[in-house]
Motif scaffolding. Structure first.
Motif, PDB file in Angstrom:
ATOM      1  N   VAL A   1     -11.181   6.958   1.092  1.00 39.68           N
ATOM      2  CA  VAL A   1     -11.818   5.753   0.568  1.00 39.68           C
ATOM      3  C   VAL A   1     -11.983   4.803   1.739  1.00 39.68           C
ATOM      4  CG1 VAL A   1     -11.531   3.744  -0.935  1.00 39.68           C
ATOM      5  CG2 VAL A   1     -10.839   6.016  -1.739  1.00 39.68           C
ATOM      6  N   LYS A   2     -13.204   4.351   1.982  1.00 43.80           N
ATOM      7  CA  LYS A   2     -13.459   3.487   3.135  1.00 43.80           C
ATOM      8  C   LYS A   2     -14.047   2.159   2.696  1.00 43.80           C
ATOM      9  CE  LYS A   2     -14.064   7.115   6.591  1.00 43.80           C
ATOM     10  NZ  LYS A   2     -14.958   7.668   7.645  1.00 43.80           N
ATOM     11  N   VAL A   3     -13.552   1.097   3.320  1.00 39.99           N
ATOM     12  CA  VAL A   3     -14.067  -0.253   3.099  1.00 39.99           C
ATOM     13  C   VAL A   3     -14.463  -0.807   4.457  1.00 39.99           C
ATOM     14  CG1 VAL A   3     -13.559  -2.573   2.280  1.00 39.99           C
ATOM     15  CG2 VAL A   3     -12.612  -0.595   1.071  1.00 39.99           C
TER      16      VAL A   3
ATOM     17  N   THR B   1      -9.001   3.046   3.554  1.00 46.44           N
ATOM     18  CA  THR B   1      -8.005   2.254   2.822  1.00 46.44           C
ATOM     19  C   THR B   1      -7.276   3.096   1.779  1.00 46.44           C
ATOM     20  OG1 THR B   1      -9.708   1.552   1.250  1.00 46.44           O
ATOM     21  CG2 THR B   1      -9.296   0.104   3.141  1.00 46.44           C
ATOM     22  N   GLY B   2      -7.549   4.392   1.762  1.00 49.56           N
ATOM     23  CA  GLY B   2      -6.905   5.275   0.808  1.00 49.56           C
ATOM     24  C   GLY B   2      -7.630   6.601   0.731  1.00 49.56           C
TER      25      GLY B   2
ATOM     26  N   TYR C   1      -9.202   9.875  -2.169  1.00 52.40           N
ATOM     27  CA  TYR C   1      -9.638  10.179  -3.529  1.00 52.40           C
ATOM     28  C   TYR C   1      -9.719  11.687  -3.722  1.00 52.40           C
ATOM     29  CZ  TYR C   1     -14.301  11.425  -1.809  1.00 52.40           C
ATOM     30  OH  TYR C   1     -15.348  12.036  -1.158  1.00 52.40           O
TER      31      TYR C   1
ATOM     32  N   SER D   1       0.812  -1.210   0.000  1.00 53.08           N
ATOM     33  CA  SER D   1       0.000   0.000   0.000  1.00 53.08           C
ATOM     34  C   SER D   1       0.848   1.263   0.000  1.00 53.08           C
ATOM     35  CB  SER D   1      -0.953   0.005   1.193  1.00 53.08           C
ATOM     36  OG  SER D   1      -0.218  -0.083   2.416  1.00 53.08           O
TER      37      SER D   1
ATOM     38  N   TRP E   1      -8.071   7.792  -7.251  1.00 51.60           N
ATOM     39  CA  TRP E   1      -8.252   7.243  -5.917  1.00 51.60           C
ATOM     40  C   TRP E   1      -7.376   6.008  -5.697  1.00 51.60           C
ATOM     41  CZ3 TRP E   1     -11.713   6.670  -9.877  1.00 51.60           C
ATOM     42  CH2 TRP E   1     -12.253   5.402 -10.134  1.00 51.60           C
ATOM     43  N   GLN E   2      -7.047   5.803  -4.429  1.00 54.05           N
ATOM     44  CA  GLN E   2      -6.257   4.648  -3.996  1.00 54.05           C
ATOM     45  C   GLN E   2      -7.102   3.793  -3.078  1.00 54.05           C
ATOM     46  OE1 GLN E   2      -3.313   5.454  -1.058  1.00 54.05           O
ATOM     47  NE2 GLN E   2      -2.795   3.297  -0.776  1.00 54.05           N
ATOM     48  N   ASN E   3      -7.074   2.489  -3.313  1.00 55.76           N
ATOM     49  CA  ASN E   3      -7.724   1.540  -2.414  1.00 55.76           C
ATOM     50  C   ASN E   3      -6.691   0.471  -2.073  1.00 55.76           C
ATOM     51  OD1 ASN E   3      -9.290  -0.236  -1.009  1.00 55.76           O
ATOM     52  ND2 ASN E   3     -10.910  -0.402  -2.538  1.00 55.76           N
ATOM     53  N   ASP E   4      -6.033   0.649  -0.942  1.00 53.32           N
ATOM     54  CA  ASP E   4      -4.992  -0.267  -0.479  1.00 53.32           C
ATOM     55  C   ASP E   4      -3.835  -0.325  -1.488  1.00 53.32           C
ATOM     56  OD1 ASP E   4      -3.714  -1.993   1.237  1.00 53.32           O
ATOM     57  OD2 ASP E   4      -4.866  -3.753   0.643  1.00 53.32           O
TER      58      ASP E   4
END
Length: 204
Positions: free
Chosen positions: A153-155, A160-161, A163, A129, A179-182
């Protein structure tokens, strides 16, 4: 009053009544038949435009998504066939971010069938990451224009990143979302309206 005077007055009264009736008939004819000013045709046109403008945007694609190659990687297979009414029409390996040494990178096109509204999506994955965040920071830092949105960015409630979405060309109304997701980074470009709808419903 003589009978002749009575007859004359009676005749004049009938003539006045007939004339008034003709005027009223002509007025009604003008109002509702031709040119129809009382029917407020312009108002009906405005109402139709308002109804058309308030019609919700479609949420399902009208075109078929292009199949992925049989040897597609797990990352490529994770890319959705469609997002709202945008269907995946192209997907191929790319090398836009080679200098950042991702494990793999792809460029995809999502379309409604109306080419000027297409969205181009670049997606790449790194082994960790931190490397993905470095690429996100590089892309978002270089992005110029007017901010439309930004945040985490939420999971499952966990960040998790990040945007950011910007209008990158006010003249053409083009926009970019990054955007970044992990370990994965995404960059979507296209018309402002398309990008705003696309990125917010993208499942990854």
């Amino acid at each position: 009053m003589s009978s002749e005077q009575k007859s004359s007055s009676h005749g004049k009264l009938i003539a006045v009544v007939v004339a008034a009736a003709v005027v009223i008939a002509l007025a009604l004819l003008s109002a509702f038949v031709w040119p129809g000013w009382a029917m407020n045709k312009g108002g009906n046109g405005e109402q139709k435009q308002q109804v058309a403008a308030s019609k919700p945007a479609p949420t399902a694609p009208s075109i078929k998504a292009k199949d992925l190659p049989q040897d597609a990687s797990p990352l490529l297979k994770a890319m959705p066939d469609s997002v709202l009414n945008f269907a995946r029409t192209e997907a191929a390996p790319s090398a836009n971010w080679t200098s950042a040494t991702p494990l793999e990178e792809y460029t995809l096109t999502y379309s409604t069938g109306d080419l000027p509204k297409d969205v181009t999506l670049v997606v790449a994955q790194w082994s960790g990451s931190d490397s993905a965040k470095a690429q996100y920071d590089s892309l978002s830092g270089a992005l110029k224009g007017t901010d439309l949105a930004s945040g985490d960015v939420k999971v499952s409630g966990n960040a998790t990143g990040k945007y950011v979405v910007k209008v990158t060309d006010t003249k053409s109304k083009a926009a970019t979302a990054v955007w970044q997701n992990d370990t994965v980074v995404f960059q979507a470009t296209g018309p402002k309206d398309s990008i705003q709808r696309f990125y917010s419903k993208f499942p990854l």
